[in-house]
Every structure is written in structure tokens, then in C-alpha cells.
Design a protein around this motif. Sequence first.
Motif, PDB file in Angstrom:
ATOM      1  N   VAL A 149       1.111   5.862  -0.768  1.00  0.00           N
ATOM      2  CA  VAL A 149      -0.215   6.079  -1.331  1.00  0.00           C
ATOM      3  C   VAL A 149      -1.267   5.966  -0.233  1.00  0.00           C
ATOM      4  CG1 VAL A 149      -1.972   5.048  -2.831  1.00  0.00           C
ATOM      5  CG2 VAL A 149       0.354   5.379  -3.683  1.00  0.00           C
ATOM      6  N   ALA A 150      -1.090   4.993   0.659  1.00  0.00           N
ATOM      7  CA  ALA A 150      -2.057   4.802   1.745  1.00  0.00           C
ATOM      8  C   ALA A 150      -2.181   6.039   2.617  1.00  0.00           C
ATOM      9  CB  ALA A 150      -1.663   3.598   2.583  1.00  0.00           C
ATOM     10  N   ALA A 151      -1.060   6.707   2.870  1.00  0.00           N
ATOM     11  CA  ALA A 151      -1.100   7.919   3.687  1.00  0.00           C
ATOM     12  C   ALA A 151      -1.914   9.007   2.991  1.00  0.00           C
ATOM     13  CB  ALA A 151       0.315   8.406   3.972  1.00  0.00           C
ATOM     14  N   ARG A 152      -1.738   9.150   1.694  1.00  0.00           N
ATOM     15  CA  ARG A 152      -2.507  10.163   0.954  1.00  0.00           C
ATOM     16  C   ARG A 152      -3.993   9.818   0.947  1.00  0.00           C
ATOM     17  NH1 ARG A 152       1.885   9.679  -2.700  1.00  0.00           N
ATOM     18  NH2 ARG A 152       0.600   8.582  -4.237  1.00  0.00           N
ATOM     19  N   ARG A 153      -4.309   8.536   0.754  1.00  0.00           N
ATOM     20  CA  ARG A 153      -5.708   8.112   0.752  1.00  0.00           C
ATOM     21  C   ARG A 153      -6.341   8.314   2.130  1.00  0.00           C
ATOM     22  NH1 ARG A 153      -8.248   5.746  -4.029  1.00  0.00           N
ATOM     23  NH2 ARG A 153      -6.594   5.782  -5.597  1.00  0.00           N
ATOM     24  N   ALA A 154      -5.596   8.022   3.170  1.00  0.00           N
ATOM     25  CA  ALA A 154      -6.114   8.191   4.525  1.00  0.00           C
ATOM     26  C   ALA A 154      -6.394   9.656   4.823  1.00  0.00           C
ATOM     27  CB  ALA A 154      -5.125   7.617   5.530  1.00  0.00           C
ATOM     28  N   GLU A 155      -5.504  10.522   4.399  1.00  0.00           N
ATOM     29  CA  GLU A 155      -5.688  11.956   4.641  1.00  0.00           C
ATOM     30  C   GLU A 155      -6.935  12.470   3.919  1.00  0.00           C
ATOM     31  OE1 GLU A 155      -1.897  13.384   3.435  1.00  0.00           O
ATOM     32  OE2 GLU A 155      -0.895  12.647   5.256  1.00  0.00           O
ATOM     33  N   ARG A 156      -7.181  11.970   2.706  1.00  0.00           N
ATOM     34  CA  ARG A 156      -8.393  12.370   1.980  1.00  0.00           C
ATOM     35  C   ARG A 156      -9.650  11.916   2.720  1.00  0.00           C
ATOM     36  NH1 ARG A 156      -6.805  10.183  -3.996  1.00  0.00           N
ATOM     37  NH2 ARG A 156      -4.842  11.334  -4.226  1.00  0.00           N
ATOM     38  N   ALA A 157      -9.524  10.772   3.395  1.00  0.00           N
ATOM     39  CA  ALA A 157     -10.667  10.233   4.150  1.00  0.00           C
ATOM     40  C   ALA A 157     -10.745  10.829   5.549  1.00  0.00           C
ATOM     41  CB  ALA A 157     -10.552   8.712   4.240  1.00  0.00           C
ATOM     42  N   ILE A 212       0.817  -1.226   0.000  1.00  0.00           N
ATOM     43  CA  ILE A 212       0.000   0.000   0.000  1.00  0.00           C
ATOM     44  C   ILE A 212       0.847   1.271   0.000  1.00  0.00           C
ATOM     45  CG2 ILE A 212      -1.978  -1.162   1.017  1.00  0.00           C
ATOM     46  CD1 ILE A 212      -1.288   0.121   3.690  1.00  0.00           C
ATOM     47  N   VAL A 213       2.152   1.108  -0.108  1.00  0.00           N
ATOM     48  CA  VAL A 213       3.004   2.268  -0.396  1.00  0.00           C
ATOM     49  C   VAL A 213       2.712   2.762  -1.813  1.00  0.00           C
ATOM     50  CG1 VAL A 213       5.394   3.020  -0.784  1.00  0.00           C
ATOM     51  CG2 VAL A 213       4.829   1.646   1.221  1.00  0.00           C
ATOM     52  N   HIS A 214       2.387   1.810  -2.747  1.00  0.00           N
ATOM     53  CA  HIS A 214       2.231   2.175  -4.156  1.00  0.00           C
ATOM     54  C   HIS A 214       0.946   1.658  -4.801  1.00  0.00           C
ATOM     55  CE1 HIS A 214       3.230  -1.975  -5.256  1.00  0.00           C
ATOM     56  NE2 HIS A 214       4.154  -1.921  -4.319  1.00  0.00           N
ATOM     57  N   HIS A 215       0.261   0.692  -4.193  1.00  0.00           N
ATOM     58  CA  HIS A 215      -0.914   0.041  -4.794  1.00  0.00           C
ATOM     59  C   HIS A 215      -2.178   0.810  -4.418  1.00  0.00           C
ATOM     60  CE1 HIS A 215      -3.770  -3.046  -5.933  1.00  0.00           C
ATOM     61  NE2 HIS A 215      -2.810  -3.877  -6.314  1.00  0.00           N
ATOM     62  N   GLU A 216      -2.750   1.510  -5.391  1.00  0.00           N
ATOM     63  CA  GLU A 216      -3.878   2.402  -5.125  1.00  0.00           C
ATOM     64  C   GLU A 216      -5.097   1.647  -4.588  1.00  0.00           C
ATOM     65  OE1 GLU A 216      -4.048   5.688  -5.417  1.00  0.00           O
ATOM     66  OE2 GLU A 216      -2.220   6.205  -6.530  1.00  0.00           O
ATOM     67  N   ALA A 217      -5.454   0.538  -5.218  1.00  0.00           N
ATOM     68  CA  ALA A 217      -6.679  -0.165  -4.838  1.00  0.00           C
ATOM     69  C   ALA A 217      -6.578  -0.791  -3.459  1.00  0.00           C
ATOM     70  CB  ALA A 217      -7.007  -1.234  -5.887  1.00  0.00           C
ATOM     71  N   HIS A 218      -5.452  -1.413  -3.162  1.00  0.00           N
ATOM     72  CA  HIS A 218      -5.297  -2.041  -1.845  1.00  0.00           C
ATOM     73  C   HIS A 218      -5.128  -0.987  -0.752  1.00  0.00           C
ATOM     74  CE1 HIS A 218      -4.326  -6.458  -3.049  1.00  0.00           C
ATOM     75  NE2 HIS A 218      -5.410  -5.975  -3.638  1.00  0.00           N
ATOM     76  N   ALA A 219      -4.500   0.127  -1.081  1.00  0.00           N
ATOM     77  CA  ALA A 219      -4.399   1.223  -0.113  1.00  0.00           C
ATOM     78  C   ALA A 219      -5.795   1.729   0.246  1.00  0.00           C
ATOM     79  CB  ALA A 219      -3.552   2.353  -0.683  1.00  0.00           C
ATOM     80  N   GLN A 220      -6.642   1.912  -0.764  1.00  0.00           N
ATOM     81  CA  GLN A 220      -7.996   2.391  -0.509  1.00  0.00           C
ATOM     82  C   GLN A 220      -8.797   1.372   0.281  1.00  0.00           C
ATOM     83  OE1 GLN A 220      -9.164   5.582  -1.430  1.00  0.00           O
ATOM     84  NE2 GLN A 220     -10.695   4.953   0.093  1.00  0.00           N
ATOM     85  N   ALA A 221      -8.571   0.084   0.030  1.00  0.00           N
ATOM     86  CA  ALA A 221      -9.283  -0.961   0.765  1.00  0.00           C
ATOM     87  C   ALA A 221      -8.975  -0.904   2.251  1.00  0.00           C
ATOM     88  CB  ALA A 221      -8.916  -2.338   0.205  1.00  0.00           C
TER      89      ALA A 221
END
Length: 252
Positions: A149-157, A119-128
Motif C-alpha cells: 500500500v505504501a508503494a501505491r501511496r508514494a507513487e500517487r504523491a 505499511i504493506v497493508h495499513h492505509e493510514a500508516h502508509a500515508q503517514a
Amino acid sequence: MTVMDLNSDVGESFGSWSMGDDAAILRSVSSANVACGFHAGDPSVMAQTCRAAAAAGVTVGAHVAYRDLAGFGRRFLDCSPTELADDVLYQMGALEAMARGAGTTVRYVKPHGALYNTIVHHEAHAQAVVDAVKAFGGDLPLLLLPGSVAARRAERAELRTVTEAFADRGYTPEGRLVSRREPGAVLHDAAQVTERMIRLCEDGTLTAVDGSTVRIRAESICVHGDTPGSAAMATEVRAGLEAAGITVRSFA
């Protein structure tokens, strides 16, 4: 930084198979990443680890993983985002039940092994992973690698992200962890590790495997519980940080 969290992976035994010295580790760390049964751990191990963490005054976090007991969670699992989100949510719920029975609660989430690195780089699994944490409720912080990537997705959420450094792992010049298949991936000299972590707290930098200086933003330091001599290393790292005027305290 004058305050730093010290975390470790614990509860990774399974049945009659034993991994690490959790009792010793829990005397040094401020946060415990407890395996949730998918890469290691079973109900009794999870419950006992939560009881030990509560008795030691250590914060409990869910150490969620791909469903990979045979590979210790170190193999990528090409599952759908929905399946992964369900698996992560299941693990969090199981650990929360054990934590409540021990008089404590799950306060954060840290992915393990291949999931952590994917989830450093995998968009779909990071979002999951982010979706599972949001579904669990309580807006638990996610403990992640800086720049993922997970950190960016988490911040958006609107989830809190806490970045960490690894005391006993080597770093590439790009600030990523050296693969365990490569030389210099795991560090064993406790004095060297302690010196590196003091430097990290004081100026935010580490020396990479090629000798270059890499900047790492971290609010927590991980000492792996399954590394040989990890208990002694955790003790020395904590003592070194405190001697340098750095307070060890959980971020959660």
C-alpha cells in the motif's frame, strides 16, 4: 538485471550495547539503512555510522521506525497518523543533521521492522510515512516491499519507490516475508543465499518456503546486519553477484 543495490541495516547499537559488525558490512554494501534512534541507535552511534558510511563511499538512508526501543521496533504501535508522520519526520531530521556533520546526506528512506510490514497493508500508516517524506522535502526515494500500500501511496504523491528483496529471509508463495515466528523465516547458509540472489537478478524469481516459485521485482537486496554471520554473508553475496556479471551500485 545487470545492476543491483545491496543494502543493510546498520547503526543499531545503543550506548554500551552493541549490535552487528557495521565496519565489516559497510565494506560490502552500497546503501546503509541507518537507525534513527527510535528502534535502535543514539546520537553518537548515528554520527559514527554516518562517518563510517561516508568513508566507505556508501549511500546513507534513514531507517525510520515506530517509537519502540524496548521491542527493537518489531511491535505495531497504534498511534495516530499525525503522530506517526511527526515521528518519521523527526527521525529523518535527526539523521540528516548527523549525516551533514559527517560530510554526507540522507539519500533515501526505508521503514524498519513492524512499520515496514504494517505499511504493506495499513492505509493510514502508509500515508503517514509518505506525508513525512514529502514534508521533509527533496523527494527522497522510499525503499519498500513490492506490491505494498505504501508503494501505491508514494507513487500517487510522485515519490520514487524502490522495491527490494531480502537475501536472508524466507518468502511465502504470495511473495511476502515469512514471519520470524515461523520456521524458515531466516536463512543462514551464505552459499544458498548467494545462489538465490543471483537467480533473482537473472530471472526475477525465488523459491518460496513451500517449494513453489515466486516472482519478486527488486532493485535492491537487503542483508540484515543483525543476522549472525551477516558480514560474511554480505561479502559472499557481493562477490557472487559480481562474479555473475552484476554490478553492485546504490540506487540513490
